[in-house]
Scaffold this active site. Structure first.
Site, PDB file in Angstrom:
ATOM      1  N   GLU A   1       0.842  -1.217   0.000  1.00 13.09           N
ATOM      2  CA  GLU A   1       0.000   0.000   0.000  1.00 13.09           C
ATOM      3  C   GLU A   1       0.872   1.260   0.000  1.00 13.09           C
ATOM      4  OE1 GLU A   1      -2.388  -1.423   3.510  1.00 13.09           O
ATOM      5  OE2 GLU A   1      -4.037  -0.806   2.226  1.00 13.09           O
TER       6      GLU A   1
ATOM      7  N   GLU B   1      -3.481 -10.103   4.162  1.00 13.71           N
ATOM      8  CA  GLU B   1      -4.492  -9.650   5.124  1.00 13.71           C
ATOM      9  C   GLU B   1      -5.539 -10.739   5.397  1.00 13.71           C
ATOM     10  OE1 GLU B   1      -3.083  -7.738   2.905  1.00 13.71           O
ATOM     11  OE2 GLU B   1      -2.769  -5.735   3.734  1.00 13.71           O
TER      12      GLU B   1
HETATM   13  C1  1HE Z   1       6.974  -8.245  12.177  1.00 15.88           C
HETATM   14  C2  1HE Z   1       6.268  -8.106  10.970  1.00 15.88           C
HETATM   15  C3  1HE Z   1       5.043  -7.381  11.016  1.00 15.88           C
HETATM   16  C4  1HE Z   1       8.051  -9.238  10.565  1.00 15.88           C
HETATM   17  N1  1HE Z   1       4.644  -6.888  12.210  1.00 15.88           N
HETATM   18  N2  1HE Z   1       6.542  -7.729  13.325  1.00 15.88           N
HETATM   19  N3  1HE Z   1       2.316  -8.337   7.244  1.00 15.88           N
HETATM   20  C5  1HE Z   1       2.508  -9.645   7.182  1.00 15.88           C
HETATM   21  O1  1HE Z   1       1.661 -10.458   7.416  1.00 15.88           O
HETATM   22  C6  1HE Z   1       3.929 -10.056   6.865  1.00 15.88           C
HETATM   23  C7  1HE Z   1       4.536 -10.725   8.079  1.00 15.88           C
HETATM   24  N4  1HE Z   1       5.978 -10.933   7.902  1.00 15.88           N
HETATM   25  C8  1HE Z   1       6.474 -11.940   7.175  1.00 15.88           C
HETATM   26  O2  1HE Z   1       5.797 -12.681   6.499  1.00 15.88           O
HETATM   27  C9  1HE Z   1       7.975 -12.092   7.224  1.00 15.88           C
HETATM   28  O3  1HE Z   1       8.457 -11.450   8.397  1.00 15.88           O
HETATM   29  C10 1HE Z   1       8.709 -11.499   5.995  1.00 15.88           C
HETATM   30  C11 1HE Z   1       8.433 -12.360   4.751  1.00 15.88           C
HETATM   31  C12 1HE Z   1       8.309 -10.064   5.731  1.00 15.88           C
HETATM   32  C13 1HE Z   1      10.229 -11.487   6.285  1.00 15.88           C
HETATM   33  O4  1HE Z   1      10.660 -12.787   6.665  1.00 15.88           O
HETATM   34  P1  1HE Z   1      12.084 -12.954   7.394  1.00 15.88           P
HETATM   35  O5  1HE Z   1      12.320 -14.425   7.558  1.00 15.88           O
HETATM   36  O6  1HE Z   1      13.114 -12.149   6.692  1.00 15.88           O
HETATM   37  O7  1HE Z   1      11.917 -12.249   8.836  1.00 15.88           O
HETATM   38  P2  1HE Z   1      11.171 -12.793  10.139  1.00 15.88           P
HETATM   39  O8  1HE Z   1      12.092 -13.684  10.906  1.00 15.88           O
HETATM   40  O9  1HE Z   1       9.837 -13.344   9.821  1.00 15.88           O
HETATM   41  O10 1HE Z   1      10.916 -11.440  10.954  1.00 15.88           O
HETATM   42  C14 1HE Z   1      11.952 -10.767  11.670  1.00 15.88           C
HETATM   43  C15 1HE Z   1      11.294 -10.058  12.839  1.00 15.88           C
HETATM   44  O11 1HE Z   1      10.376  -9.089  12.346  1.00 15.88           O
HETATM   45  C16 1HE Z   1      10.451 -11.006  13.695  1.00 15.88           C
HETATM   46  O12 1HE Z   1      10.498 -10.541  15.021  1.00 15.88           O
HETATM   47  P3  1HE Z   1      11.466 -11.226  16.120  1.00 15.88           P
HETATM   48  O13 1HE Z   1      11.228 -10.436  17.380  1.00 15.88           O
HETATM   49  O14 1HE Z   1      11.026 -12.660  16.189  1.00 15.88           O
HETATM   50  O15 1HE Z   1      12.882 -11.081  15.580  1.00 15.88           O
HETATM   51  C17 1HE Z   1       9.064 -10.827  13.158  1.00 15.88           C
HETATM   52  O16 1HE Z   1       8.043 -11.125  14.102  1.00 15.88           O
HETATM   53  C18 1HE Z   1       9.078  -9.323  12.871  1.00 15.88           C
HETATM   54  N5  1HE Z   1       8.077  -8.955  11.891  1.00 15.88           N
HETATM   55  N6  1HE Z   1       6.946  -8.737   9.998  1.00 15.88           N
HETATM   56  C19 1HE Z   1       5.389  -7.065  13.321  1.00 15.88           C
HETATM   57  N7  1HE Z   1       4.312  -7.185   9.918  1.00 15.88           N
HETATM   58  C20 1HE Z   1      -2.883  -0.584   7.279  1.00 15.88           C
HETATM   59  S1  1HE Z   1      -3.439  -2.137   7.071  1.00 15.88           S
HETATM   60  C21 1HE Z   1      -2.131  -3.068   6.423  1.00 15.88           C
HETATM   61  C22 1HE Z   1      -2.389  -4.502   6.715  1.00 15.88           C
HETATM   62  C23 1HE Z   1      -1.137  -5.301   6.587  1.00 15.88           C
HETATM   63  O17 1HE Z   1      -0.062  -4.828   6.373  1.00 15.88           O
HETATM   64  S2  1HE Z   1      -1.365  -6.982   6.802  1.00 15.88           S
HETATM   65  C24 1HE Z   1       0.178  -7.674   6.433  1.00 15.88           C
HETATM   66  C25 1HE Z   1       1.067  -7.734   7.627  1.00 15.88           C
END
Ligand code: 1HE
Length: 260
Positions: free
Chosen positions: A113, A133
């Site tokens: 977005e 989402e």
């Molecule tokens: C996060 C977030 C997040 C990572 N909010 N903390 N977005 C999603 O559903 C995407 C969610 N994220 C992922 O699928 C993956 O993290 C990625 C593909 C983006 C990257 O993977 P990777 O292996 O490089 O990283 P990781 O190990 O998954 O994440 C590293 C850290 O970032 C980890 O935290 P840690 O404390 O365990 O190290 C994750 O929890 C954190 N992290 N993504 C919070 N999104 C206005 S409305 C919009 C609606 C949306 O955007 S919905 C989609 C949300």
């Protein structure tokens, strides 16, 4: 401004404002504080630059909404959060500057977005795009149903949201989500070159391109043609247009080049 923000890196390169998402340990997930800083950065860019480039530090452009923060919100807090994203992304999308985004790795959810709020998207070969989402039990809230849907069309967006499908850079280009695909690691340089070029345009033309084109697209054809005639006449009679037109006529301005 440079260096004063926590979640963003800002830098001026000539007339171009570079704004880097800088929360790589959380994959540049966007929290409320992050959005507030983005608004400051856009305001700073508006006052100091003629074009902007948005990019992400770390392995991904942006993982979208900060889910850890979002899970603690009440429904009404969620509405306010979404409206804050709308306000800030609108400053990007229909503001003063042309914005170019350099995309790599994950460009997902709110990250897509955000990219959709910029005017030209340059993806490198590592970029992938998704709208998870549906899997998270939420809906787009950063303008995706308006902007992202207009880019790729409602059918493709519906498919992405229902199935959780992830698409690569080449597919994103075919789907009109991005305008350029470049080799891995080259998106920022490419976006900066394009922004530097756009910064040399007449500011009034850039403003009309950013603010009139999307509005005219939403008008009925006859209304759009009428509005277009006034904008065309207004921009063409500006002193800057006169100088640029005369420069071409006296052979002091470059010709249009054939594509390489
Ligand atoms: C996060 C977030 C997040 C990572 N909010 N903390 N977005 C999603 O559903 C995407 C969610 N994220 C992922 O699928 C993956 O993290 C990625 C593909 C983006 C990257 O993977 P990777 O292996 O490089 O990283 P990781 O190990 O998954 O994440 C590293 C850290 O970032 C980890 O935290 P840690 O404390 O365990 O190290 C994750 O929890 C954190 N992290 N993504 C919070 N999104 C206005 S409305 C919009 C609606 C949306 O955007 S919905 C989609 C949300």
């Amino acid at each position: 401004m440079a260096g004063t923000l926590h979640y963003l890196q800002t830098e001026l390169r000539g007339d171009v404002a570079l704004v880097g998402l800088n929360r790589p340990e959380k994959r540049n997930a966007i929290s409320d504080a992050f959005i507030a800083e983005l608004e400051q950065a856009v305001d700073w860019a508006d006052s100091n630059a003629k074009a902007g480039v948005l990019y992400g530090n770390g392995p991904h452009f942006c993982a979208g909404l900060d889910l850890a923060e979002h899970v603690k919100k009440t429904p009404f807090e969620g509405v306010h959060g979404s409206r804050a994203w709308h306000r800030v992304f609108d400053k990007l999308h229909r503001g003063r500057l042309p914005w170019f985004s350099a995309l790599h790795g994950a460009v997902v959810g709110g990250g897509l977005e955000l990219a959709s709020s910029t005017h030209v998207r340059v993806a490198d070969a590592s970029a992938f795009f998704a709208l998870p989402e549906g899997q998270r039990g939420i809906f787009v809230g950063g303008g995706g149903s308006v902007r992202t849907a207009r880019l790729m069309g409602v059918a493709r967006m519906t498919d992405m949201m229902l199935t959780g499908r992830s698409v690569d850079a080449e597919t994103a280009e075919r789907w009109n989500l991005v305008q350029y695909v470049v080799p891995k690691g080259e998106a920022l340089d490419h976006a900066l070159r394009l922004a530097t070029q756009a910064a040399t345009n007449a500011e009034i033309s850039n403003y009309a391109i950013l603010n009139a084109l999307p509005r005219i697209q939403d008008m009925a054809a006859d209304d759009g043609l009428f509005v277009e005639s006034f904008i065309a006449s207004f921009t063409a009679t500006s002193p800057e247009a006169e100088a640029r037109l005369n420069a071409f006529l006296s052979k002091k301005a470059g010709k249009v080049a054939a594509p390489k």
